[in-house]
Design a protein around this motif. Sequence first.
Motif, PDB file in Angstrom:
ATOM      1  N   ALA A   1      46.418 138.648  54.048  1.00 35.92           N
ATOM      2  CA  ALA A   1      47.047 138.723  52.721  1.00 35.92           C
ATOM      3  C   ALA A   1      48.557 138.526  52.835  1.00 35.92           C
ATOM      4  CB  ALA A   1      46.733 140.073  52.076  1.00 35.92           C
ATOM      5  N   SER A   2      49.155 139.088  53.865  1.00 36.79           N
ATOM      6  CA  SER A   2      50.593 138.925  54.080  1.00 36.79           C
ATOM      7  C   SER A   2      50.929 137.478  54.410  1.00 36.79           C
ATOM      8  CB  SER A   2      51.059 139.839  55.222  1.00 36.79           C
ATOM      9  OG  SER A   2      50.848 141.197  54.899  1.00 36.79           O
ATOM     10  N   ALA A   3      50.065 136.820  55.175  1.00 35.36           N
ATOM     11  CA  ALA A   3      50.282 135.409  55.488  1.00 35.36           C
ATOM     12  C   ALA A   3      50.251 134.567  54.217  1.00 35.36           C
ATOM     13  CB  ALA A   3      49.219 134.926  56.471  1.00 35.36           C
ATOM     14  N   ALA A   4      49.342 134.908  53.285  1.00 26.02           N
ATOM     15  CA  ALA A   4      49.277 134.189  52.009  1.00 26.02           C
ATOM     16  C   ALA A   4      50.556 134.389  51.205  1.00 26.02           C
ATOM     17  CB  ALA A   4      48.067 134.668  51.213  1.00 26.02           C
ATOM     18  N   VAL A   5      51.077 135.615  51.218  1.00 18.94           N
ATOM     19  CA  VAL A   5      52.337 135.898  50.517  1.00 18.94           C
ATOM     20  C   VAL A   5      53.480 135.097  51.126  1.00 18.94           C
ATOM     21  CG1 VAL A   5      54.072 137.689  50.043  1.00 18.94           C
ATOM     22  CG2 VAL A   5      51.635 138.198  49.772  1.00 18.94           C
ATOM     23  N   ALA A   6      53.530 135.049  52.447  1.00 19.96           N
ATOM     24  CA  ALA A   6      54.590 134.306  53.133  1.00 19.96           C
ATOM     25  C   ALA A   6      54.517 132.818  52.802  1.00 19.96           C
ATOM     26  CB  ALA A   6      54.494 134.519  54.640  1.00 19.96           C
ATOM     27  N   LEU A   7      53.296 132.252  52.840  1.00 16.45           N
ATOM     28  CA  LEU A   7      53.139 130.833  52.536  1.00 16.45           C
ATOM     29  C   LEU A   7      53.537 130.527  51.095  1.00 16.45           C
ATOM     30  CD1 LEU A   7      49.750 130.042  54.326  1.00 16.45           C
ATOM     31  CD2 LEU A   7      52.027 129.241  54.980  1.00 16.45           C
ATOM     32  N   TYR A   8      53.137 131.386  50.173  1.00 17.85           N
ATOM     33  CA  TYR A   8      53.491 131.195  48.767  1.00 17.85           C
ATOM     34  C   TYR A   8      55.001 131.275  48.563  1.00 17.85           C
ATOM     35  CZ  TYR A   8      54.041 132.134  43.795  1.00 17.85           C
ATOM     36  OH  TYR A   8      54.456 132.099  42.483  1.00 17.85           O
ATOM     37  N   SER A   9      55.633 132.280  49.183  1.00 13.81           N
ATOM     38  CA  SER A   9      57.078 132.473  49.020  1.00 13.81           C
ATOM     39  C   SER A   9      57.861 131.294  49.578  1.00 13.81           C
ATOM     40  CB  SER A   9      57.510 133.765  49.719  1.00 13.81           C
ATOM     41  OG  SER A   9      56.863 134.896  49.154  1.00 13.81           O
ATOM     42  N   LEU A  10      57.470 130.821  50.754  1.00 18.29           N
ATOM     43  CA  LEU A  10      58.188 129.702  51.374  1.00 18.29           C
ATOM     44  C   LEU A  10      57.888 128.384  50.656  1.00 18.29           C
ATOM     45  CD1 LEU A  10      57.752 130.631  55.149  1.00 18.29           C
ATOM     46  CD2 LEU A  10      59.783 130.931  53.721  1.00 18.29           C
ATOM     47  N   ALA A  11      56.665 128.250  50.112  1.00 23.82           N
ATOM     48  CA  ALA A  11      56.318 127.017  49.389  1.00 23.82           C
ATOM     49  C   ALA A  11      57.148 126.873  48.117  1.00 23.82           C
ATOM     50  CB  ALA A  11      54.830 127.017  49.048  1.00 23.82           C
ATOM     51  N   ARG A  12      57.486 127.999  47.483  1.00 26.36           N
ATOM     52  CA  ARG A  12      58.254 127.944  46.245  1.00 26.36           C
ATOM     53  C   ARG A  12      59.690 127.488  46.464  1.00 26.36           C
ATOM     54  NH1 ARG A  12      55.897 130.722  41.949  1.00 26.36           N
ATOM     55  NH2 ARG A  12      57.552 129.696  40.742  1.00 26.36           N
ATOM     56  N   ILE A  13      60.198 127.636  47.689  1.00 24.92           N
ATOM     57  CA  ILE A  13      61.589 127.244  47.956  1.00 24.92           C
ATOM     58  C   ILE A  13      61.679 126.025  48.862  1.00 24.92           C
ATOM     59  CG2 ILE A  13      62.581 129.535  47.617  1.00 24.92           C
ATOM     60  CD1 ILE A  13      62.357 130.064  50.544  1.00 24.92           C
ATOM     61  N   ALA A  14      60.525 125.461  49.234  1.00 24.05           N
ATOM     62  CA  ALA A  14      60.517 124.263  50.073  1.00 24.05           C
ATOM     63  C   ALA A  14      60.913 123.047  49.240  1.00 24.05           C
ATOM     64  CB  ALA A  14      59.133 124.059  50.676  1.00 24.05           C
ATOM     65  N   PRO A  15      61.543 122.036  49.854  1.00 25.37           N
ATOM     66  CA  PRO A  15      61.931 120.828  49.122  1.00 25.37           C
ATOM     67  C   PRO A  15      60.716 120.170  48.459  1.00 25.37           C
ATOM     68  CG  PRO A  15      62.977 120.866  51.271  1.00 25.37           C
ATOM     69  CD  PRO A  15      61.975 121.984  51.262  1.00 25.37           C
TER      70      PRO A  15
ATOM     71  N   TRP B   1      60.460 138.502  50.588  1.00 28.52           N
ATOM     72  CA  TRP B   1      59.021 138.731  50.713  1.00 28.52           C
ATOM     73  C   TRP B   1      58.452 138.036  51.931  1.00 28.52           C
ATOM     74  CZ3 TRP B   1      57.312 142.772  48.638  1.00 28.52           C
ATOM     75  CH2 TRP B   1      57.779 143.214  47.401  1.00 28.52           C
ATOM     76  N   ALA B   2      59.020 136.884  52.277  1.00 26.52           N
ATOM     77  CA  ALA B   2      58.586 136.210  53.506  1.00 26.52           C
ATOM     78  C   ALA B   2      58.950 137.052  54.724  1.00 26.52           C
ATOM     79  CB  ALA B   2      59.232 134.838  53.603  1.00 26.52           C
ATOM     80  N   GLY B   3      60.135 137.692  54.685  1.00 25.14           N
ATOM     81  CA  GLY B   3      60.548 138.561  55.790  1.00 25.14           C
ATOM     82  C   GLY B   3      59.658 139.786  55.913  1.00 25.14           C
ATOM     83  N   ILE B   4      59.318 140.400  54.770  1.00 24.96           N
ATOM     84  CA  ILE B   4      58.394 141.536  54.776  1.00 24.96           C
ATOM     85  C   ILE B   4      57.050 141.115  55.369  1.00 24.96           C
ATOM     86  CG2 ILE B   4      57.036 143.078  53.313  1.00 24.96           C
ATOM     87  CD1 ILE B   4      59.850 144.013  53.462  1.00 24.96           C
ATOM     88  N   SER B   5      56.574 139.945  54.947  1.00 22.54           N
ATOM     89  CA  SER B   5      55.296 139.449  55.444  1.00 22.54           C
ATOM     90  C   SER B   5      55.330 139.216  56.947  1.00 22.54           C
ATOM     91  CB  SER B   5      54.925 138.140  54.732  1.00 22.54           C
ATOM     92  OG  SER B   5      54.794 138.351  53.336  1.00 22.54           O
ATOM     93  N   LEU B   6      56.459 138.701  57.445  1.00 21.39           N
ATOM     94  CA  LEU B   6      56.607 138.475  58.885  1.00 21.39           C
ATOM     95  C   LEU B   6      56.478 139.790  59.654  1.00 21.39           C
ATOM     96  CD1 LEU B   6      57.313 136.669  61.321  1.00 21.39           C
ATOM     97  CD2 LEU B   6      59.735 137.089  60.806  1.00 21.39           C
ATOM     98  N   ILE B   7      57.096 140.834  59.137  1.00 23.53           N
ATOM     99  CA  ILE B   7      57.022 142.151  59.786  1.00 23.53           C
ATOM    100  C   ILE B   7      55.584 142.669  59.790  1.00 23.53           C
ATOM    101  CG2 ILE B   7      57.693 144.577  59.558  1.00 23.53           C
ATOM    102  CD1 ILE B   7      60.395 143.569  58.453  1.00 23.53           C
ATOM    103  N   VAL B   8      54.924 142.567  58.643  1.00 19.80           N
ATOM    104  CA  VAL B   8      53.550 143.069  58.529  1.00 19.80           C
ATOM    105  C   VAL B   8      52.603 142.282  59.434  1.00 19.80           C
ATOM    106  CG1 VAL B   8      51.592 143.383  56.963  1.00 19.80           C
ATOM    107  CG2 VAL B   8      53.906 143.922  56.184  1.00 19.80           C
ATOM    108  N   ILE B   9      52.745 140.950  59.417  1.00 21.62           N
ATOM    109  CA  ILE B   9      51.877 140.108  60.258  1.00 21.62           C
ATOM    110  C   ILE B   9      52.083 140.434  61.732  1.00 21.62           C
ATOM    111  CG2 ILE B   9      51.424 137.746  61.010  1.00 21.62           C
ATOM    112  CD1 ILE B   9      52.227 136.871  58.152  1.00 21.62           C
ATOM    113  N   ALA B  10      53.349 140.503  62.163  1.00 25.57           N
ATOM    114  CA  ALA B  10      53.639 140.790  63.572  1.00 25.57           C
ATOM    115  C   ALA B  10      53.131 142.170  63.973  1.00 25.57           C
ATOM    116  CB  ALA B  10      55.142 140.691  63.820  1.00 25.57           C
ATOM    117  N   GLY B  11      53.323 143.164  63.096  1.00 26.54           N
ATOM    118  CA  GLY B  11      52.900 144.523  63.412  1.00 26.54           C
ATOM    119  C   GLY B  11      51.403 144.662  63.531  1.00 26.54           C
ATOM    120  N   TYR B  12      50.664 144.092  62.578  1.00 28.28           N
ATOM    121  CA  TYR B  12      49.210 144.227  62.621  1.00 28.28           C
ATOM    122  C   TYR B  12      48.568 143.287  63.639  1.00 28.28           C
ATOM    123  CZ  TYR B  12      48.930 147.524  58.764  1.00 28.28           C
ATOM    124  OH  TYR B  12      49.033 148.649  57.987  1.00 28.28           O
TER     125      TYR B  12
END
Length: 301
Positions: free
Chosen positions: A241-255, A268-279
């Motif tokens: 779920a965190s990976a989906a949030v990260a992809l969505y957040s980065l897709a919205r600001i991608a060229p 939110w991408a940073g939060i997701s990175l922490i959660v993904i790495a931790g779990y």
Amino acid sequence: MTFQRQATSRTAARPATGSGFLFVLATLACVSGLVATYYYFVQTTTGQFIDESALVEAVELHGPAGKATTKFLDLLPTVSLVMAAVVVLFVTVIRKHWAEAGIAVAACVGANIATQVLKDLLPARPDKGVITLELNSLPSGHTTLAASAAAAVFLMASPRWRPMAGFVGGTFAIASGVSTLINQWHRPADVVAAFLLVGAFMIPAGWLIIRRGSWNAWDGFGGHIGSARIWLTLPVFIGLASAAVALYSLARIAPSPWQETSTTHYFWAGISLIVIAGYLATVATTSLFAYAARRRAPARR
């Protein structure tokens, strides 16, 4: 039957064949990941920009969340030390595992000392055109303290309790890391680096502990509430779920024709990175120790 069960649990059970090689690989992966995290997020322009943007955007959510996380971080050192001390001492006194307790505590202390040493020895952030503080904040000391305390509890737990201890401890460490970002104390990379540093110390310590074989036998997943499979599946689902949030957040600001100006997407991408790495660390470590533990032989009737 009861006597035979007790006797079996006290019999030395060496780690599963080939597990030593996996422990070495896991340790090297932590060290390599730490180096890669430092290089990308500190030494490259893109990494600095992503990391710093997440920190800056944390201002948008600092209000009530900041007050709550500040209290949590103020209590974190005490909570971490008390949690680790109570569990380690309890297991040590009950099971008489003094040497194992010494190994776990030494690794915990070593990880925290190494964090402070790295903060002083690693070069300041080079000027890459990103507006940021030059001083080195990697790894996060608060996250190292929380993660190492949780890891010490994990190492001292018996195999049947380790899956639950891993999930609860991993969640505790992730919460501490997220709190440091919300409070703008640390960037996401600082937290991820802390996770990797703790792994580099605690995984070899875990190998030394299970090599002693004094309580390295269990009934496998599902044989006890502490080893229910939910403790592995839950962090996997949260990580996805965190990976989906990260992809969505980065897709919205991608060229792209639909590109947006980021206000909280990097956060939110940073939060997701922490959660993904931790779990990811939680699931990988729990699986590694589960593989190394021997299956308890069924009692004779």
